[in-house]
Design a protein around this motif. Structure first.
Motif, PDB file in Angstrom:
ATOM      1  N   ILE A 141      11.429   2.714  -3.423  1.00  0.00           N
ATOM      2  CA  ILE A 141       9.942   2.356  -4.266  1.00  0.00           C
ATOM      3  C   ILE A 141       9.123   2.361  -3.059  1.00  0.00           C
ATOM      4  N   ARG A 142       9.340   1.904  -1.861  1.00  0.00           N
ATOM      5  CA  ARG A 142       8.322   1.771  -0.729  1.00  0.00           C
ATOM      6  C   ARG A 142       7.810   3.146  -0.475  1.00  0.00           C
ATOM      7  N   ASN A 143       8.520   4.106  -0.807  1.00  0.00           N
ATOM      8  CA  ASN A 143       8.153   5.493  -0.433  1.00  0.00           C
ATOM      9  C   ASN A 143       7.339   6.509  -1.809  1.00  0.00           C
ATOM     10  N   LEU A 144       7.124   5.610  -2.748  1.00  0.00           N
ATOM     11  CA  LEU A 144       6.714   6.105  -3.790  1.00  0.00           C
ATOM     12  C   LEU A 144       5.333   5.702  -3.865  1.00  0.00           C
ATOM     13  N   LYS A 145       4.396   6.431  -4.523  1.00  0.00           N
ATOM     14  CA  LYS A 145       2.842   6.082  -4.911  1.00  0.00           C
ATOM     15  C   LYS A 145       3.143   4.893  -5.762  1.00  0.00           C
ATOM     16  N   LEU A 146       2.227   3.937  -5.627  1.00  0.00           N
ATOM     17  CA  LEU A 146       2.267   2.723  -6.524  1.00  0.00           C
ATOM     18  C   LEU A 146       1.760   2.949  -7.828  1.00  0.00           C
ATOM     19  N   TYR A 195       0.796  -1.224  -0.162  1.00  0.00           N
ATOM     20  CA  TYR A 195      -0.075  -0.049  -0.010  1.00  0.00           C
ATOM     21  C   TYR A 195       0.978   1.326  -0.068  1.00  0.00           C
ATOM     22  N   ASP A 196       0.244   2.448  -0.226  1.00  0.00           N
ATOM     23  CA  ASP A 196       1.041   3.603  -0.431  1.00  0.00           C
ATOM     24  C   ASP A 196       1.205   4.021   1.165  1.00  0.00           C
ATOM     25  N   GLN A 197       2.440   4.661   1.454  1.00  0.00           N
ATOM     26  CA  GLN A 197       2.984   5.179   2.560  1.00  0.00           C
ATOM     27  C   GLN A 197       2.123   6.529   3.043  1.00  0.00           C
ATOM     28  N   PRO A 198       2.006   6.897   3.895  1.00  0.00           N
ATOM     29  CA  PRO A 198       1.299   8.057   4.403  1.00  0.00           C
ATOM     30  C   PRO A 198       1.813   9.207   3.637  1.00  0.00           C
ATOM     31  N   GLN A 199       3.068   9.246   3.601  1.00  0.00           N
ATOM     32  CA  GLN A 199       3.884  10.244   2.976  1.00  0.00           C
ATOM     33  C   GLN A 199       4.459   9.856   1.657  1.00  0.00           C
ATOM     34  N   ALA A 200       3.906   9.221   0.942  1.00  0.00           N
ATOM     35  CA  ALA A 200       4.349   8.594  -0.511  1.00  0.00           C
ATOM     36  C   ALA A 200       4.566   9.762  -1.402  1.00  0.00           C
ATOM     37  N   LEU A 201       5.633   9.493  -2.218  1.00  0.00           N
ATOM     38  CA  LEU A 201       6.201  10.630  -2.972  1.00  0.00           C
ATOM     39  C   LEU A 201       5.387  10.379  -4.577  1.00  0.00           C
ATOM     40  N   SER A 202       5.417  11.519  -5.160  1.00  0.00           N
ATOM     41  CA  SER A 202       4.849  11.083  -6.525  1.00  0.00           C
ATOM     42  C   SER A 202       6.082  11.238  -7.335  1.00  0.00           C
ATOM     43  N   ILE A 228      15.029  -1.487  -2.697  1.00  0.00           N
ATOM     44  CA  ILE A 228      15.040  -1.106  -4.157  1.00  0.00           C
ATOM     45  C   ILE A 228      14.747   0.208  -4.543  1.00  0.00           C
ATOM     46  N   LEU A 229      15.705   0.765  -5.427  1.00  0.00           N
ATOM     47  CA  LEU A 229      15.586   2.227  -5.435  1.00  0.00           C
ATOM     48  C   LEU A 229      15.259   2.507  -6.999  1.00  0.00           C
ATOM     49  N   ILE A 230      14.623   3.716  -6.991  1.00  0.00           N
ATOM     50  CA  ILE A 230      14.763   4.146  -8.606  1.00  0.00           C
ATOM     51  C   ILE A 230      14.777   5.689  -8.454  1.00  0.00           C
ATOM     52  N   ASP A 231      15.933   5.994  -9.397  1.00  0.00           N
ATOM     53  CA  ASP A 231      16.604   7.130  -9.274  1.00  0.00           C
ATOM     54  C   ASP A 231      17.061   7.726  -7.998  1.00  0.00           C
ATOM     55  N   GLY A 232      17.523   6.570  -7.116  1.00  0.00           N
ATOM     56  CA  GLY A 232      17.770   6.930  -5.578  1.00  0.00           C
ATOM     57  C   GLY A 232      16.869   6.878  -4.523  1.00  0.00           C
ATOM     58  N   GLN A 233      15.575   6.863  -5.377  1.00  0.00           N
ATOM     59  CA  GLN A 233      14.231   6.733  -4.011  1.00  0.00           C
ATOM     60  C   GLN A 233      13.824   5.445  -4.000  1.00  0.00           C
TER      61      GLN A 233
END
Length: 712
Positions: free
Chosen positions: A524-529, A442-449, A517-522
């Motif tokens: 992915i658990r901190n990103l919006k699905l 699921y999306d974390q509360p402070q998920a990034l776009s 697992i990172l995409i461009d250093g982020q």
């Protein structure tokens, strides 16, 4: 029951209206037997005279009645002498309370009048001994059986007095019958209107309830990860979305029609019965007790079967889906008889449970009819004795039977619902289990776009470990690599080495057990699905297509895609050659699952679908396996031009597909055995060397080595 209340909360306003409509319907329904009783007892037997109170009297009857009263002023206050010489009841004496009070005073004198009129003595009204004797007899009768018998005689006296005054009692009867008849017609119209309103709203709530639950289930399942899908199984989720919802929708409709209305009618009927004749209500109590015991026994017998039936529906659905999906394999291996027996076994078990429940339930209606008929017989038998004793009238007995049947039928309806209710609650519990299942992904509360312009697509696996739930061993251990934009990263290994698991983790179908697992250093658990997956173009190992057209499948998820983009994606994926052969072209129909085209065509359309999306990251999960070598090579060459700035990760079984990859990751039992290009891995990785030598000839290996040495 709490679950039902929980899911019916959004409809509380409509349910409140239904409740009011049912109260009006029940009240008006319960009025009719009372008026029917009045038509018989008053309109027919008493010619429309409701009270033992003369409406008019001749002067002689007036004087005779006064002589029978202990207090003659009672009559003087209530009557006046008209110009026609007839004594009429004053208009002021018109309320029910006044007439009832006057009836209590005049009932015995009027009954006494009736007896004296029909006595053989000419001077009966002057014979005080006879009057005293008859009065004592009437008072004794009244003390034993109540005023009913005395009042009925008094009414007959009032009718006789009205006729003696030269007036027509038939007119009073006509006015009463038509007045009450039109009133009953109005009550019937109110009953019908409220019933139609309640039934319409109940059907509407049931339909809306089913729609909402199905939508909630579908939306929830769309957000499930593979973990939740595996927990419930696809077959069970389909059964819950269809059969279970249908069960509950029917139950909600019947609940709002019957289980609200029946208790109101039963309660109101009991109140009316106590007002008619409380002495024989024991018959009703006995009948209800017998019905309750029967329902309890049936409930205990069928409830376990109802729970099992819902699970058996899942089983039958699962086998049916497996057979339909694998029909070609079943035919090829000649396993039709085996699969037929497997389905018959599950279907037979479902049939037997249904038969048992049906047979038990079939006992209910004959038993209920027996109870209703037996109750009617007992009521008539006891009522006839009450009528003979003068404590009940015929119309009252009719009303008593009518109310009793309404009450018993209400309990019968509740009993029928009580047998359906548990099964529906089981289905509701199964649905609630799906709707309340927490998401593992699921999306974390402070998920990034992720903004499209800012995404480069660099993928980093930072010492990733992963273990499937319930497994004893790790599926992946210490996976550490970087896939750069503009480069192709290939993953190869034996079956079960974890190749597809890496792609599933990158798309967050599962979350890593350890590492990042990172995409461009982020992370992915901190990103919006939705953002994460929007930037990924995924081509599964097995081409998955949807019913529609070729155009709708290539532009899947891109409703505004232009025609030239569709054609370009088809050209790159080498799908144009078979699309152009079809008369409808891009509008050619695709059957569910793409069953009307070949495996290679399905894979090419799947690749075209990913290309049309133009993502920053491409994932190919052994997506070229159904293509011949020439098409494979040509397609990858065309693809390289399209994805030259994107990050490409290819999972492959065929080593020829990945020979030119910028880096090759070799997996062995969930661990990285080596990372590098073809020449490097031939020297460093025994696993890779074994795969290469098993698939390529020495000449092909030498040619590839020469090619890469020349590039260096």
């Amino acid at each position: 029951m709490q679950l039902l209340v929980k899911y019916l909360k959004p409809f509380w306003k409509i349910i409140a209206i239904i409740l009011v409509a049912h109260v009006v319907q029940a009240y008006s329904t319960l009025l009719l037997p009372t008026y029917t009783s009045g038509l018989v007892d008053v309109g027919i037997q008493a010619k429309g005279f409701e009270y033992a109170v003369p409406l008019a009297m001749s002067q002689e009857d007036y004087q005779n009645l006064q002589s029978l009263l202990e207090n003659p002023s009672q009559v003087e206050k209530a009557y006046y002498r008209g110009t026609d010489g007839v004594f009429h009841l004053k208009d002021q004496v018109s309320s029910k309370e006044q007439l009832t009070s006057l009836e209590e005073d005049l009932a015995i004198p009027l009954a006494l009048y009736q007896r004296l009129v029909y006595s053989d003595q000419a001077q009966a009204f002057s014979d005080q001994t006879l009057i005293s004797k008859e009065r004592d007899a009437l008072q004794k009768q009244a003390s034993i059986s109540g005023l009913t018998y005395v009042t009925s005689q008094g009414v007959q006296a009032a009718i006789q007095m009205y006729a003696d005054a030269g007036l027509n009692p038939n007119k009073v009867q006509f006015d009463y019958l038509f007045g009450k008849g039109f009133l009953m017609l109005g009550i019937t119209l109110v009953t019908i209107s409220s019933a139609v309103l309640a039934f319409y709203l109940a059907a509407k709530v049931g339909a809306d309830f089913g729609y909402r639950i199905r939508k909630q289930l579908f939306d929830k399942v769309l957000r499930f990860s593979d973990h939740e899908i595996e927990k419930f199984s696809s077959a069970s989720l389909i059964t819950r979305t269809t059969n279970d919802v249908q069960q509950i929708q029917m139950m909600v409709t019947l609940f709002l029609r019957i289980m609200i209305f029946s208790p109101i009618v039963a309660s109101g009927g009991l109140i009316y019965l106590f007002g008619i004749q409380p002495n024989i209500i024991w018959i009703l109590g006995l009948s209800i007790a017998v019905i309750a015991v029967m329902v309890f026994v049936l409930f205990k017998l069928t409830m376990p079967r109802f729970r099992r039936i819902q699970g058996l529906f899942d089983r039958v659905n699962l086998i049916a889906r497996e057979v339909i999906t694998g029909i070609q394999v079943i035919r090829t291996f000649g396993r039709q008889d085996y699969e037929g027996k497997r389905f018959d076994t599950a279907n037979y078990e479902l049939q037997q449970n249904h038969l048992f429940s049906g047979r038990v339930m079939s006992m209910m209606m004959p038993f209920m009819i027996f109870v209703l008929d037996a109750s009617s017989i007992l009521i008539v038998w006891n009522g006839s004795q009450q009528i003979a004793g003068g404590t009940m009238q015929v119309g009252q007995m009719m009303a008593f039977i009518s109310y009793s049947m309404q009450i018993l039928i209400s309990f019968v309806m509740l009993s029928n619902m009580s047998m359906m209710f548990p099964r529906s609650l089981v289905a509701l519990g199964r649905i609630d289990a799906v709707l309340e299942e927490p998401f593992s992904i699921y999306d974390q509360p402070q998920a990034l776009s992720l903004e499209a312009k800012q995404v480069k697509g660099q993928v980093t696996f930072n010492h990733v470990d992963f273990t499937y739930e319930g497994a004893d061993e790790k599926a992946l251990t210490d996976i550490d690599f970087v896939a750069h934009p503009g480069q192709t990263t290939a993953i190869i290994g034996s079956t079960g080495s974890g190749k597809s698991t890496i792609l599933n983790l990158l798309m967050r179908y599962y979350d890593v057990s350890e590492g990042q697992i990172l995409i461009d250093g982020q992370d992915i658990r901190n990103l919006k699905l939705a953002d994460l997956r929007r930037h990924i173009g995924y081509v599964p190992q097995k081409g998955v297509l949807f019913s529609g057209t070729i155009a709708s499948n290539i532009g899947f998820g891109l409703p505004d895609i232009e025609q030239n983009q569709l054609k370009e994606a088809a050209e790159i994926a080498h799908a144009s050659e078979f699309i152009n052969e079809k008369e409808e072209g891009m509008q050619a129909a695709i059957a569910q699952g793409g069953t009307n085209i070949s495996g290679g065509q399905k894979q090419r359309l799947s690749i075209a679908r990913a290309i049309a999306k133009r993502p920053e990251i491409y994932l190919f999960d052994d997506s070229f396996s159904a293509l011949d070598y020439r098409t494979d090579a040509s397609l990858r060459k065309a693809l390289n031009e399209t994805v030259k700035d994107a990050t490409v990760i290819i999972v492959a079984q065929r080593i020829s597909t990945i020979l030119d990859a910028d880096q090759i990751i070799v997996l062995d039992e969930g661990r990285i055995d080596g990372i590098g290009r073809h020449l490097d891995l031939m020297e460093k990785s025994a696993v890779y060397r074994e795969i290469a030598e098993s698939q390529l000839s020495q000449a092909e290996l030498a040619a590839q080595a020469h090619k890469q040495e020349k590039e260096v």
